[in-house]
Design a protein around this motif. Structure first.
Motif, short mmCIF file in Angstrom:
data_model
loop_
_atom_site.label_atom_id
_atom_site.label_comp_id
_atom_site.label_asym_id
_atom_site.label_seq_id
_atom_site.Cartn_x
_atom_site.Cartn_y
_atom_site.Cartn_z
N UNK A 114 0.83 -1.21 0.00
CA UNK A 114 0.00 0.00 0.00
C UNK A 114 0.86 1.25 0.00
N UNK A 115 2.08 1.14 0.49
CA UNK A 115 2.97 2.30 0.53
C UNK A 115 3.82 2.41 -0.74
N UNK A 116 3.68 1.44 -1.63
CA UNK A 116 4.44 1.46 -2.87
C UNK A 116 3.57 1.97 -4.02
N UNK A 117 4.22 2.32 -5.11
CA UNK A 117 3.49 2.88 -6.25
C UNK A 117 3.05 1.77 -7.18
N UNK A 118 2.14 0.95 -6.70
CA UNK A 118 1.56 -0.12 -7.51
C UNK A 118 0.09 0.22 -7.70
N UNK A 119 -0.32 0.42 -8.92
CA UNK A 119 -1.70 0.79 -9.20
C UNK A 119 -2.66 -0.36 -8.99
N UNK A 120 -3.89 -0.04 -8.60
CA UNK A 120 -4.93 -1.05 -8.49
C UNK A 120 -5.09 -1.65 -7.11
N UNK A 121 -4.53 -1.02 -6.07
CA UNK A 121 -4.69 -1.52 -4.71
C UNK A 121 -5.48 -0.50 -3.89
N UNK A 122 -6.55 -0.99 -3.24
CA UNK A 122 -7.43 -0.11 -2.48
C UNK A 122 -7.83 -0.76 -1.17
N UNK A 123 -8.04 0.04 -0.15
CA UNK A 123 -8.82 -0.43 0.99
C UNK A 123 -10.28 -0.36 0.56
N UNK A 124 -11.15 -1.05 1.26
CA UNK A 124 -12.55 -1.12 0.85
C UNK A 124 -13.20 0.26 0.84
N UNK A 125 -12.97 1.06 1.88
CA UNK A 125 -13.63 2.37 1.91
C UNK A 125 -13.16 3.26 0.77
N UNK A 126 -11.88 3.19 0.42
CA UNK A 126 -11.40 3.99 -0.71
C UNK A 126 -11.97 3.50 -2.04
N UNK A 127 -12.12 2.19 -2.18
CA UNK A 127 -12.72 1.65 -3.39
C UNK A 127 -14.18 2.10 -3.52
N UNK A 128 -14.92 2.05 -2.43
CA UNK A 128 -16.32 2.49 -2.46
C UNK A 128 -16.43 3.96 -2.82
N UNK A 129 -15.51 4.76 -2.29
CA UNK A 129 -15.53 6.19 -2.60
C UNK A 129 -15.28 6.41 -4.09
N UNK A 130 -14.34 5.66 -4.64
CA UNK A 130 -14.03 5.80 -6.08
C UNK A 130 -15.22 5.43 -6.96
N UNK A 131 -15.81 4.27 -6.69
CA UNK A 131 -16.91 3.84 -7.57
C UNK A 131 -18.17 4.69 -7.35
N UNK A 132 -18.31 5.30 -6.17
CA UNK A 132 -19.45 6.19 -5.95
C UNK A 132 -19.37 7.44 -6.80
N UNK A 133 -18.14 7.77 -7.24
CA UNK A 133 -17.92 8.92 -8.12
C UNK A 133 -17.82 8.49 -9.58
N UNK A 134 -18.28 7.27 -9.85
CA UNK A 134 -18.30 6.72 -11.21
C UNK A 134 -16.91 6.53 -11.81
N UNK A 135 -15.92 6.30 -10.95
CA UNK A 135 -14.57 6.01 -11.43
C UNK A 135 -14.36 4.50 -11.48
N UNK A 136 -13.82 4.00 -12.59
CA UNK A 136 -13.51 2.58 -12.69
C UNK A 136 -12.23 2.29 -11.93
N UNK A 137 -12.21 1.23 -11.15
CA UNK A 137 -11.02 0.87 -10.39
C UNK A 137 -10.29 -0.32 -11.02
N UNK A 138 -10.83 -0.84 -12.10
CA UNK A 138 -10.23 -1.97 -12.79
C UNK A 138 -11.30 -2.77 -13.48
N UNK A 139 -11.04 -4.05 -13.71
CA UNK A 139 -12.02 -4.94 -14.35
C UNK A 139 -12.21 -6.22 -13.54
N UNK A 140 -11.09 -6.84 -13.14
CA UNK A 140 -11.15 -8.09 -12.38
C UNK A 140 -10.67 -7.81 -10.95
N UNK A 141 -11.59 -7.89 -10.01
CA UNK A 141 -11.31 -7.46 -8.64
C UNK A 141 -11.20 -8.67 -7.72
#
Length: 240
Positions: A114-141
């Motif tokens: 989580x402290x490294x620059x690897x895209x596609x890693x979220x805590x659940x609350x951050x993922x929910x916040x992203x998708x609530x704003x209609x942002x795609x977080x990936x395809x296969x979760x």
């Protein structure tokens, strides 16, 4: 320096409920939030699978938001109260500070990526916040999580939005494969093909600046079960 009775830090469900009760009792009260009014309940209101479960709290927050003014800014000190807002620093002398800063989702210690620059890693609350704003977080979760009712809710929400979702119990060692973006995840020797990892290891109090005050709501209960948050808030209000 202006003097007031109460400063409420956090304008989610608990903060708004406390502010309403204090103002109804005639106390001069100010409410501050670093993001916006409504907290995570406002996030849930944008997600269909969450709306039905949290309908009671969503409606209550909507009612209160119309009557409770909220100043946007980061409270950086609680005695005296100092707020960093868009208009510079504001200072208040408050008789009492209410910490309604809520909870944040915990990630397992073994997941140090989580402290490294690897895209596609979220805590659940951050993922929910992203998708609530209609942002795609990936395809296969891959949803790697401890057992909790919110996990099934999140799975249903992600599936409804067109994601392929797998769930894994959050145990053992976690290895993320990929340098710039998640290409797979291995948990306890089992390989999962995914481009997104969402982790949920429970909840912790959200108070990164270690502000002092009376904690109320989810900063105390640390849960997605808002009946427990509601009970805690009611107990505080009864003592005002």
């Amino acid at each position: 320096m202006a003097s007031i009775d109460y400063v409420v830090i956090g304008a989610g469900y608990a903060g708004l409920m406390c502010a309403e009760a204090l103002m109804d009792r005639g106390f001069k009260t100010l409410v501050f939030d670093m993001r916006s009014s409504g907290g995570e309940i406002a996030v849930f209101s944008k997600l269909e699978e969450f709306k039905s479960k949290y309908e009671k709290y969503i409606e209550r927050v909507r009612e209160i938001r119309e009557d409770i003014p909220v100043d946007i800014g980061t409270v950086i000190k609680s005695k005296p109260v100092i707020i960093n807002s868009g208009n510079g620093l504001k200072r208040y002398e408050a008789r009492r500070v209410i910490l309604a800063t809520g909870a944040t989702d915990a990630a397992p210690v073994k997941l140090n990526v989580l402290s490294k620059k690897v895209g596609g890693i979220y805590t659940l609350d951050n993922a929910l916040r992203e998708i609530s704003e209609n942002n795609r977080i990936g395809e296969k979760v891959l949803l790697a999580a401890k057992d909790d009712v919110v996990v099934k809710l999140a799975e249903s929400q992600l599936s409804e939005l067109g994601y392929e979702v797998e769930i894994s119990e959050l145990t053992g060692d976690i290895e993320v494969i990929g340098k710039e973006r998640v290409e797979g995840v291995e948990i306890s020797g089992v390989r999962y093909n995914c481009d997104t990892l969402v982790v949920y290891g429970g909840r912790n109090p959200f108070n990164p600046l270690k502000l002092r005050g009376t904690p109320v709501g989810n900063v105390v209960t640390c849960t997605y079960d808002y009946s427990k948050v509601e009970e805690n808030v009611k107990n505080f209000i009864a003592k005002i």
